[in-house]
Scaffold this motif. Structure first.
Motif, mmCIF file in Angstrom:
data_model
loop_
_atom_site.group_PDB
_atom_site.id
_atom_site.type_symbol
_atom_site.label_atom_id
_atom_site.label_comp_id
_atom_site.label_asym_id
_atom_site.label_seq_id
_atom_site.Cartn_x
_atom_site.Cartn_y
_atom_site.Cartn_z
ATOM 1 N N ARG A 44 0.820 -1.220 0.000
ATOM 2 C CA ARG A 44 0.000 0.000 0.000
ATOM 3 C C ARG A 44 0.852 1.267 0.000
ATOM 4 N NH1 ARG A 44 -2.373 -1.158 4.191
ATOM 5 N NH2 ARG A 44 -1.486 0.294 5.717
ATOM 6 N N THR A 45 1.940 1.266 0.754
ATOM 7 C CA THR A 45 2.727 2.492 0.917
ATOM 8 C C THR A 45 3.924 2.575 -0.021
ATOM 9 O OG1 THR A 45 4.050 1.469 2.675
ATOM 10 C CG2 THR A 45 2.050 2.656 3.329
ATOM 11 N N ARG A 46 4.344 1.428 -0.566
ATOM 12 C CA ARG A 46 5.441 1.359 -1.543
ATOM 13 C C ARG A 46 6.685 2.108 -1.065
ATOM 14 N NH1 ARG A 46 3.131 2.689 -7.396
ATOM 15 N NH2 ARG A 46 5.177 1.827 -7.922
ATOM 16 N N PRO A 47 7.276 1.689 0.037
ATOM 17 C CA PRO A 47 8.461 2.380 0.550
ATOM 18 C C PRO A 47 9.679 2.146 -0.337
ATOM 19 C CG PRO A 47 8.068 0.378 1.805
ATOM 20 C CD PRO A 47 6.886 0.538 0.882
ATOM 21 N N ASP A 48 10.576 3.130 -0.344
ATOM 22 C CA ASP A 48 11.840 2.990 -1.055
ATOM 23 C C ASP A 48 12.904 2.354 -0.173
ATOM 24 O OD1 ASP A 48 11.152 4.544 -3.571
ATOM 25 O OD2 ASP A 48 10.697 6.035 -2.030
ATOM 26 N N LEU A 49 12.682 2.370 1.134
ATOM 27 C CA LEU A 49 13.636 1.828 2.096
ATOM 28 C C LEU A 49 12.889 1.461 3.368
ATOM 29 C CD1 LEU A 49 16.737 1.526 3.029
ATOM 30 C CD2 LEU A 49 16.466 3.823 3.951
ATOM 31 N N ILE A 50 13.346 0.414 4.043
ATOM 32 C CA ILE A 50 12.777 0.031 5.332
ATOM 33 C C ILE A 50 13.872 0.137 6.394
ATOM 34 C CG2 ILE A 50 11.785 -1.845 6.692
ATOM 35 C CD1 ILE A 50 10.472 -2.880 4.145
ATOM 36 N N VAL A 51 13.570 0.886 7.450
ATOM 37 C CA VAL A 51 14.444 0.964 8.614
ATOM 38 C C VAL A 51 13.748 0.200 9.729
ATOM 39 C CG1 VAL A 51 15.549 2.467 10.308
ATOM 40 C CG2 VAL A 51 15.379 3.201 7.915
ATOM 41 N N THR A 52 14.350 -0.886 10.177
ATOM 42 C CA THR A 52 13.697 -1.746 11.162
ATOM 43 C C THR A 52 14.585 -1.995 12.373
ATOM 44 O OG1 THR A 52 12.694 -3.939 11.512
ATOM 45 C CG2 THR A 52 14.543 -3.824 9.985
ATOM 46 N N ALA A 53 13.948 -2.138 13.510
ATOM 47 C CA ALA A 53 14.670 -2.575 14.699
ATOM 48 C C ALA A 53 15.100 -4.024 14.508
ATOM 49 C CB ALA A 53 13.780 -2.455 15.933
ATOM 50 N N MET A 54 16.211 -4.405 15.100
ATOM 51 C CA MET A 54 16.663 -5.791 14.994
ATOM 52 C C MET A 54 15.642 -6.732 15.617
ATOM 53 S SD MET A 54 19.630 -6.313 13.466
ATOM 54 C CE MET A 54 20.586 -7.594 14.244
ATOM 55 N N LYS A 55 14.993 -6.282 16.715
ATOM 56 C CA LYS A 55 13.992 -7.106 17.383
ATOM 57 C C LYS A 55 12.650 -6.397 17.365
ATOM 58 C CE LYS A 55 17.233 -9.508 20.466
ATOM 59 N NZ LYS A 55 17.578 -9.831 21.866
ATOM 60 N N LEU A 56 11.628 -7.103 16.886
ATOM 61 C CA LEU A 56 10.260 -6.599 16.851
ATOM 62 C C LEU A 56 9.415 -7.412 17.828
ATOM 63 C CD1 LEU A 56 9.966 -6.270 12.958
ATOM 64 C CD2 LEU A 56 10.205 -4.385 14.591
ATOM 65 N N PRO A 57 8.222 -6.941 18.170
ATOM 66 C CA PRO A 57 7.389 -7.679 19.130
ATOM 67 C C PRO A 57 7.108 -9.117 18.718
ATOM 68 C CG PRO A 57 6.536 -5.464 18.819
ATOM 69 C CD PRO A 57 7.618 -5.637 17.805
ATOM 70 N N ASP A 58 7.040 -9.368 17.423
ATOM 71 C CA ASP A 58 6.693 -10.719 16.959
ATOM 72 C C ASP A 58 7.716 -11.294 15.985
ATOM 73 O OD1 ASP A 58 6.151 -8.881 15.020
ATOM 74 O OD2 ASP A 58 4.178 -9.676 14.486
ATOM 75 N N GLY A 59 8.951 -10.804 16.036
ATOM 76 C CA GLY A 59 9.952 -11.337 15.118
ATOM 77 C C GLY A 59 11.226 -10.515 15.126
#
Length: 463
Positions: A44-59
């Motif tokens: 839906r948002t079509r990001p050009d880049l994803i910045v993610t935490a190493m640890k997420l609540p479910d993965g």
């Protein structure tokens, strides 16, 4: 906006801080907290880049990569993970999973922003455009696995450092390793150039290494090389400078053989995809303007070329000759010997014509047995001499045809129209003038056919 960045983090405070940093750089920010509905959010948002935490609540960040990899359009989105300080094993695990890079808390904004720019530059310049072009024009190539091995150069300030790096890295990678001293640009440029260049950035004097990166990025032979900067203890502005000068990766912690091997594998795989896409697009574009049988240009190329040549002729007050050539009684060759024989005659005709002209001249096959030839800088007298040579070149030597008892005589008729810049009228566009010239060359060809064939007719353009 410079692009859309998706921030994934289960901690609201972290998301807010990242949003403030990235919004200040004019990125559009989208936020998520976990893996639930990630595919739909990305679609839906079509990001050009994803910045993610190493640890997420479910993965984990590796789970983000795995989910995106299952959808080809999403698999190309770069992923930048943010982890805890000095968690080497977590960083290596993320890199092994295909995460593009891992930055450690606390983030330095200068380095963070430069890393984002470098990842977006790689995506925008090397993957989106070629992939889109291939898809639209219908010659996209299916992705294939990267194989290697590749050539890797290790560039260090001291020769002893390079020797140590090579010794430790050799058992971790399958790639061919060579060592160079900083400043040895000549040796580095010797063919074949490396596929990847690992450069040490000394903390006390980073300028030579940074200058080398600019030099590599500016040269066509090395502009597409993978560049990895090793900068143990370097100032943040040196790290950011390295990324902005074209480095795909920066290892702020210095040399780590295992980590460098992982980064090389990731970056070289990315380079292989870029090279393959460029090659596919280049081949597709050539196929779009070349006649597949003769290798000459086709009609699609001829009109734009002639339009441009006319514009240059007018601008330089020069001359131009345009010729329409047609093989005589070509249908009889097809009828008597078969279409394979006719194709062989066309191919050899193209070869004979190609040998007569300079690379700047244009020869196109524009019909079954019709050829259009444009020669810039040629006046009427010289054009007549060239047309006479064309006739002699075709009818002077019989064509050998498989299955024929003896060589076959072939002749050609040529219509020539010449134009001088001083005699070009102002009416119409360059493209309209080019079309009129082709029509006039066609009329001259008709006159040479009517006069008995195996000859040429020259007229001056009535433009």
């Amino acid at each position: 906006m410079q692009g859309t960045i998706l921030i994934l983090d289960g901690v609201a405070t972290n998301r807010i801080i990242l949003k403030v940093q990235l919004s200040a750089a004019y990125y559009r920010i989208v936020q998520g907290t976990d893996l639930v509905g990630l595919r739909d959010l990305v679609r839906r948002t079509r990001p050009d880049l994803i910045v993610t935490a190493m640890k997420l609540p479910d993965g984990t960040a590796e789970d983000v990569k795995k989910i995106l990899s299952e959808d080809p359009p999403q698999a190309a989105i770069p992923i930048l993970a943010i982890g805890n300080q000095r968690d080497r094993m977590a960083r290596l695990k993320a890199l092994a999973a295909g995460i593009d890079d891992v930055l450690e808390q606390p983030l330095n904004d200068l380095v963070f922003q430069a890393r984002i720019r470098s990842l977006l530059r790689l995506r925008d310049g090397a993957e989106d455009l070629p992939a889109m072009t291939g898809e639209v024009l219908g010659f996209a190539e299916a992705p294939t696995a990267y194989s290697g091995p590749s050539r890797v150069a290790l560039v260090t300030a001291q020769a002893e450092t390079g020797t140590v790096w090579r010794s430790q890295l050799a058992s971790k990678t399958r790639h061919s390793l060579r060592t160079f001293r900083l400043g040895d640009i000549q040796g580095l440029m010797t063919q074949p150039v490396p596929d990847a260049i690992v450069i040490e950035i000394p903390r006390r004097d980073p300028a030579p290494a940074l200058s080398l990166m600019s030099e590599l990025f500016a040269r066509s032979s090395t502009a597409n090389c993978v560049v990895i900067a090793l900068a143990e203890g370097a100032e943040p502005h040196s790290l950011a400078d390295a990324l902005d000068r074209g480095a795909q990766d920066v290892m702020a912690g210095g040399f780590d053989a295992e980590e460098l091997a992982l980064r090389l594998e990731l970056d070289l795989a990315r380079k292989a995809r870029r090279d393959r896409l460029r090659s596919t697009v280049r081949a597709g574009l050539r196929a779009a303007v070349l006649d597949p049988m003769t290798g000459l240009y086709n009609r699609r190329y001829a009109l734009p070329y002639l339009t441009s040549a006319l514009r240059d002729t007018i601008g330089t007050r020069g001359d131009l000759a345009l010729m329409m050539a047609d093989l005589d009684h070509f249908k009889q060759i097809n009828d008597h010997y078969g279409h394979a024989a006719g194709d062989a005659v066309l191919i050899e005709t193209a070869q004979r014509l190609r040998l007569m002209f300079e690379p700047d001249d244009m020869i196109a096959r524009v019909g079954g047995e019709e050829f259009l030839i444009a020669i810039p800088g040629v006046k009427a007298n010289d054009a007549s001499r060239i047309a006479r040579r064309i006739c002699a070149e075709i009818n002077g030597r019989p064509f050998r045809i498989a299955g024929a008892e003896r060589p076959v005589d072939v002749t050609i008729s040529v219509g020539v129209v010449t134009i001088s810049a001083g005699r070009i009228g102002a009416a119409g566009t360059d493209e309209q003038l080019a079309t009129r010239l082709i029509d006039q060359a066609d009329q001259a060809l008709y006159q040479s056919k009517a006069a008995g064939r195996n000859r040429f007719k020259t007229i001056e353009a009535a433009a």
